[in-house]
Design an enzyme around this catalytic site. Structure first.
Site, PDB file in Angstrom:
ATOM      1  CG  HIS A 155      -1.867  -1.154   1.258  1.00 45.44           C
ATOM      2  ND1 HIS A 155      -1.540  -2.339   1.892  1.00 45.44           N
ATOM      3  CD2 HIS A 155      -3.096  -1.339   0.713  1.00 45.44           C
ATOM      4  CE1 HIS A 155      -2.541  -3.190   1.758  1.00 45.44           C
ATOM      5  NE2 HIS A 155      -3.490  -2.617   1.049  1.00 45.44           N
ATOM      6  NE  ARG A 183      -5.271  17.194  10.471  1.00 44.73           N
ATOM      7  CZ  ARG A 183      -6.198  16.411  11.006  1.00 44.73           C
ATOM      8  NH1 ARG A 183      -5.854  15.261  11.535  1.00 44.73           N
ATOM      9  NH2 ARG A 183      -7.463  16.760  10.984  1.00 44.73           N
ATOM     10  NE  ARG A 215      -5.604   0.328  -2.127  1.00 46.67           N
ATOM     11  CZ  ARG A 215      -6.703  -0.422  -2.192  1.00 46.67           C
ATOM     12  NH1 ARG A 215      -7.853   0.054  -1.732  1.00 46.67           N
ATOM     13  NH2 ARG A 215      -6.664  -1.635  -2.702  1.00 46.67           N
ATOM     14  NE  ARG A 252      -5.169   9.000  16.187  1.00 43.23           N
ATOM     15  CZ  ARG A 252      -5.904   9.741  15.380  1.00 43.23           C
ATOM     16  NH1 ARG A 252      -5.462  10.059  14.174  1.00 43.23           N
ATOM     17  NH2 ARG A 252      -7.091  10.203  15.760  1.00 43.23           N
ATOM     18  CB  VAL A 253      -0.448  14.575  14.397  1.00 46.22           C
ATOM     19  CG1 VAL A 253       0.776  14.742  15.268  1.00 46.22           C
ATOM     20  CG2 VAL A 253      -0.027  14.163  12.987  1.00 46.22           C
ATOM     21  N   GLY A 254      -3.808  13.580  15.323  1.00 48.04           N
ATOM     22  CA  GLY A 254      -5.187  13.535  14.852  1.00 48.04           C
ATOM     23  C   GLY A 254      -6.111  14.368  15.715  1.00 48.04           C
ATOM     24  CG  MET A 266     -12.717   6.687  15.149  1.00 50.86           C
ATOM     25  SD  MET A 266     -13.722   6.881  13.647  1.00 50.86           S
ATOM     26  CE  MET A 266     -14.164   5.169  13.318  1.00 50.86           C
ATOM     27  CB  SER A 321     -11.865  18.275  16.466  1.00 50.99           C
ATOM     28  OG  SER A 321     -12.488  17.009  16.640  1.00 50.99           O
ATOM     29  CG  ASP A 322     -16.142  16.748  18.269  1.00 46.67           C
ATOM     30  OD1 ASP A 322     -16.839  15.960  18.933  1.00 46.67           O
ATOM     31  OD2 ASP A 322     -15.244  16.356  17.494  1.00 46.67           O
TER      32      ASP A 322
END
Length: 240
Positions: free
Chosen positions: A4, A24, A43, A87-89, A180, A203-204
Site C-alpha cells: 500500500h 493533513r 489510493r 499519530r497527530v489527529g 478511532m 476538535s469537538d
C-alpha cells in the site's frame, strides 16, 4: 515498495507523523518540513519526507479507523524499518478536564474493537504509549506553554456509536477523548518493539457541544504538530 506504500527503501524517515487525513499529511509537509518530497500517492494516501530542524521526518496519512491505520503502521514498521510513529489527529472531548483545541497526550487507549482477539484470545491487552515519547512530549508542551492534558483515549470502531452511555462510563474512569486509531497503533508498536504516541487535538466536545470546522481540523492544529515535531527532534538529540 510495500502493498500500500509506493516508497523505495530509504525514502521514508525513521520517524513518522501520522494524521488520519492524507490532506493533513500534505499540509504538514508543505507547512513545516524543508524540501518535502512525495513518496506515496497510492489510493490517495499521501506520504512525504522532508527535514525539520535538520532531522528527517515523514508525514504519512493513515485513513480513518483502526483497520486502515493498521495497514499503514504495520507496513511502516515491518517493511520500512520505521522506529517512531506519532499519530497527530483529532478526538472528541469526553471530560471536563479538556477543552476544545487542547491537545490530549494519549498515555493509553481503550477500545471496543475486536482486532486484538486473534492475538490475545481471552486476555485483555492494554495498549499504551511509549513512555519516553510521552515524557518528552509533555516536556516540550510545558516548555512552549502549549495546552495539553495527559490521559487515556478511547479508540472506537464506530464514529456514530448508538451506545450513548459508554462515553459517560469511560469519562467516569478518567478517559479524556474518543478517536478511532490509537489502540491499533500502540498494539502494533508493541508487536514490533517500536515507539508510538498519539497526540489528538480536541476538535469537538461531547459535554459542551462546541466544535471546530472541517477546515480547522485539516489546517489549524499547529500546537499539536509543533509538539510532535519537537518531540522527535528531542528524541534524536538524546539518541545522538
Amino acid at each position: 515498495m510495500s502493498t500500500h506504500i509506493a516508497a523505495e527503501p530509504g525514502q521514508i524517515a525513521s520517524h513518522v507523523l501520522m494524521p488520519g487525513d492524507p490532506l493533513r499529511a500534505r499540509w504538514i509537509a508543505e507547512t513545516f518540513l524543508e524540501d518535502p518530497t512525495l513518496y506515496n500517492d497510492v489510493r490517495g494516501m499521501l506520504g512525504y519526507t522532508g527535514t525539520y530542524r535538520g532531522v528527517r521526518i515523514s508525514a504519512q496519512g493513515s485513513g480513518m479507523g483502526q483497520p486502515s491505520l493498521g495497514i499503514y503502521a504495520q507496513e511502516l514498521f515491518e517493511q520500512y524499518d520505521v522506529e517512531t510513529i506519532i499519530r497527530v489527529g483529532t478526538c472528541g472531548g469526553l471530560s471536563d478536564r479538556v477543552k476544545v483545541r487542547d491537545v490530549v497526550l494519549g498515555t493509553a487507549a481503550s477500545t471496543d474493537s475486536a482486532m486484538n482477539t486473534p492475538r490475545f484470545g481471552h486476555v485483555t491487552f492494554a495498549p499504551a504509549a511509549d513512555f519516553e515519547l510521552a515524557r518528552i512530549a509533555a516536556s516540550v508542551a510545558e516548555e512552549r506553554l502549549l495546552p495539553y492534558v495527559a490521559g487515556g483515549l478511547f479508540s472506537s470502531d464506530q464514529f456514530y456509536n448508538p451506545d450513548r452511555e459508554i462515553t459517560s462510563t469511560l469519562a467516569r474512569y478518567g478517559v479524556l477523548g474518543v478517536e478511532m486509531e490509537a489502540s491499533a497503533l500502540y498494539t502494533l508498536a508493541a508487536q514490533f518493539s517500536r515507539r508510538a504516541l498519539a497526540l489528538c487535538t480536541v476538535s469537538d466536545h461531547l459535554l459542551t457541544g462546541e466544535e471546530t470546522s472541517a477546515q480547522e481540523r485539516q489546517e489549524s492544529f499547529e500546537d499539536m504538530i509543533i509538539m510532535a515535531l519537537e518531540t522527535i527532534v528531542h528524541l534524536e538529540h538524546r539518541s545522538a
